[in-house]
Design a protein around this motif. Structure first.
Motif, PDB file in Angstrom:
ATOM      1  N   GLY A 115       0.828  -1.368  -0.007  1.00  0.00           N
ATOM      2  CA  GLY A 115      -0.074  -0.213  -0.055  1.00  0.00           C
ATOM      3  C   GLY A 115       0.831   1.214   0.003  1.00  0.00           C
ATOM      4  O   GLY A 115       2.071   1.201  -0.190  1.00  0.00           O
ATOM      5  N   THR A 225      -9.477   5.942  -4.827  1.00  0.00           N
ATOM      6  CA  THR A 225      -9.472   4.709  -3.863  1.00  0.00           C
ATOM      7  C   THR A 225      -9.556   3.583  -4.516  1.00  0.00           C
ATOM      8  O   THR A 225      -8.520   2.383  -4.183  1.00  0.00           O
ATOM      9  CB  THR A 225     -10.399   4.879  -2.711  1.00  0.00           C
ATOM     10  OG1 THR A 225     -10.221   6.241  -2.077  1.00  0.00           O
ATOM     11  CG2 THR A 225     -10.337   3.915  -1.685  1.00  0.00           C
ATOM     12  N   GLU A 229      -6.044   0.862  -4.880  1.00  0.00           N
ATOM     13  CA  GLU A 229      -6.449  -0.530  -4.279  1.00  0.00           C
ATOM     14  C   GLU A 229      -5.898  -1.652  -5.376  1.00  0.00           C
ATOM     15  O   GLU A 229      -5.383  -2.530  -5.141  1.00  0.00           O
ATOM     16  CB  GLU A 229      -7.885  -0.899  -3.727  1.00  0.00           C
ATOM     17  CG  GLU A 229      -8.121  -0.126  -2.247  1.00  0.00           C
ATOM     18  CD  GLU A 229      -9.633  -0.189  -2.072  1.00  0.00           C
ATOM     19  OE1 GLU A 229     -10.417  -1.005  -2.996  1.00  0.00           O
ATOM     20  OE2 GLU A 229      -9.953   0.244  -0.943  1.00  0.00           O
ATOM     21  N   GLU A 230      -6.558  -1.225  -6.470  1.00  0.00           N
ATOM     22  CA  GLU A 230      -6.122  -2.284  -7.811  1.00  0.00           C
ATOM     23  C   GLU A 230      -4.874  -2.076  -8.145  1.00  0.00           C
ATOM     24  O   GLU A 230      -4.026  -3.327  -8.486  1.00  0.00           O
ATOM     25  CB  GLU A 230      -6.849  -1.734  -9.053  1.00  0.00           C
ATOM     26  CG  GLU A 230      -6.510  -2.406 -10.077  1.00  0.00           C
ATOM     27  CD  GLU A 230      -7.030  -4.178  -9.991  1.00  0.00           C
ATOM     28  OE1 GLU A 230      -6.679  -4.988 -10.767  1.00  0.00           O
ATOM     29  OE2 GLU A 230      -8.030  -4.248  -9.207  1.00  0.00           O
ATOM     30  N   ASP A 233      -2.770  -4.214  -5.413  1.00  0.00           N
ATOM     31  CA  ASP A 233      -3.185  -5.582  -5.540  1.00  0.00           C
ATOM     32  C   ASP A 233      -2.171  -6.086  -6.649  1.00  0.00           C
ATOM     33  O   ASP A 233      -1.695  -7.222  -6.696  1.00  0.00           O
ATOM     34  CB  ASP A 233      -4.577  -5.801  -6.001  1.00  0.00           C
ATOM     35  CG  ASP A 233      -4.868  -7.411  -6.116  1.00  0.00           C
ATOM     36  OD1 ASP A 233      -4.816  -8.108  -5.200  1.00  0.00           O
ATOM     37  OD2 ASP A 233      -5.301  -7.645  -7.162  1.00  0.00           O
TER      38      ASP A 233
END
Length: 272
Positions: A115, A225, A229-230, A233
């Motif tokens: 992150g 957001t 996050e993608e 990941d």
């Protein structure tokens, strides 16, 4: 020394004079690796695809953030930021009479497979006074650039820390000679300690403009957001594939030859 796993490609500028190639590929057991050909090629292909997807997502995050920033950063807001900056300069940074200071650039924050992270510990190790700039919309560059210029003009060296998404914009500033730092704090990545002072840059934006833009800001935050996050990941998947590649390669590498090559190069450097 540069790893040859994607996306690193570095060529020597002055081969044989300043730099030279060190071919660690000679340390492979080629016959054994050929037996794992399909697995290795599959990992390499997936590894590259994950990085490309992450970069596309981060590019989109940056573009949306820039759209929001340009909406809110009016000339009036810039004037308010500069006025506040001048007050800080007069209070915190006194002229030394020395030659102008120098700036070195260091990235303090990054987007990783874990992150968004920021090494605030470096700030706390170097500085006892930390200004926290609460900034959700990337408004702080104007203030940080002025502070950096003022500190250097007063004779202090500075460490300027760009944003990983916007490398042309400052995100943090460290002035070790004054034990003073200015760090950007966002809702997603807040400064974890009690600051010396806290400036709410969001509150300095035009209230009516913020009100009119509220639906747009809310939508932009939601999309950013999701894209971030993608991206994270995808970076995590890339790391998993990198770890799998290491597991495939390591049993078939003669590390004694690797260590011998490293020792020989170290001896050359020490002897220079």
């Amino acid at each position: 020394m540069v790893p040859v796993t994607l996306p690193h490609v570095v060529e020597p500028k002055y081969p044989g004079v300043v730099e030279r190639y060190v071919n660690l590929g000679e340390c492979y057991d080629m016959a054994a690796l050929r037996q794992r050909r399909a697995e290795i090629m599959g990992c390499m292909k997936g590894y590259k695809a994950c990085y490309q997807r992450a970069y596309r997502c981060l590019t989109a995050v940056a573009q949306i953030g820039e759209d929001v920033r340009t909406t809110l950063l009016t000339p009036e807001l810039e004037a308010r930021l500069i006025k506040r900056t001048r007050g800080i300069l007069s209070r915190e940074i006194k002229k030394t009479g020395r030659e102008p200071g120098r700036a070195v650039q260091r990235f303090l924050s990054a987007v990783t497979w874990k992150g968004a992270v920021c090494n605030f510990g470096t700030v706390d190790a170097l500085c006892s006074r930390v200004y926290e700039l609460a900034d959700s919309y990337g408004l702080g560059h104007t203030m940080l650039a002025c502070l950096a210029s003022g500190a250097m003009a007063a004779g202090y060296d500075v460490i300027v820390c760009p944003s990983p998404l916007y490398p042309e914009r400052l995100e943090h500033l460290i002035i070790p000679g004054l034990s003073l730092a200015f760090v950007t704090s966002t809702p997603a990545l807040t400064y974890p300690h009690r600051p010396y002072r806290r400036l709410r840059l969001d509150a300095m934006a035009d209230a009516e403009l913020m009100r009119r833009s509220k639906p747009r800001l809310r939508f932009s935050k939601k999309v950013r957001t999701a894209l971030l996050e993608e991206a994270v990941d995808s970076l995590a998947q890339a790391k998993a594939m990198h770890d799998e590649l290491e597991q495939l390669y390591n049993p078939h590498v003669d590390f004694q030859r690797v260590y011998a090559a490293a020792a020989a190069i170290a001896g050359e450097l020490i002897g220079q």
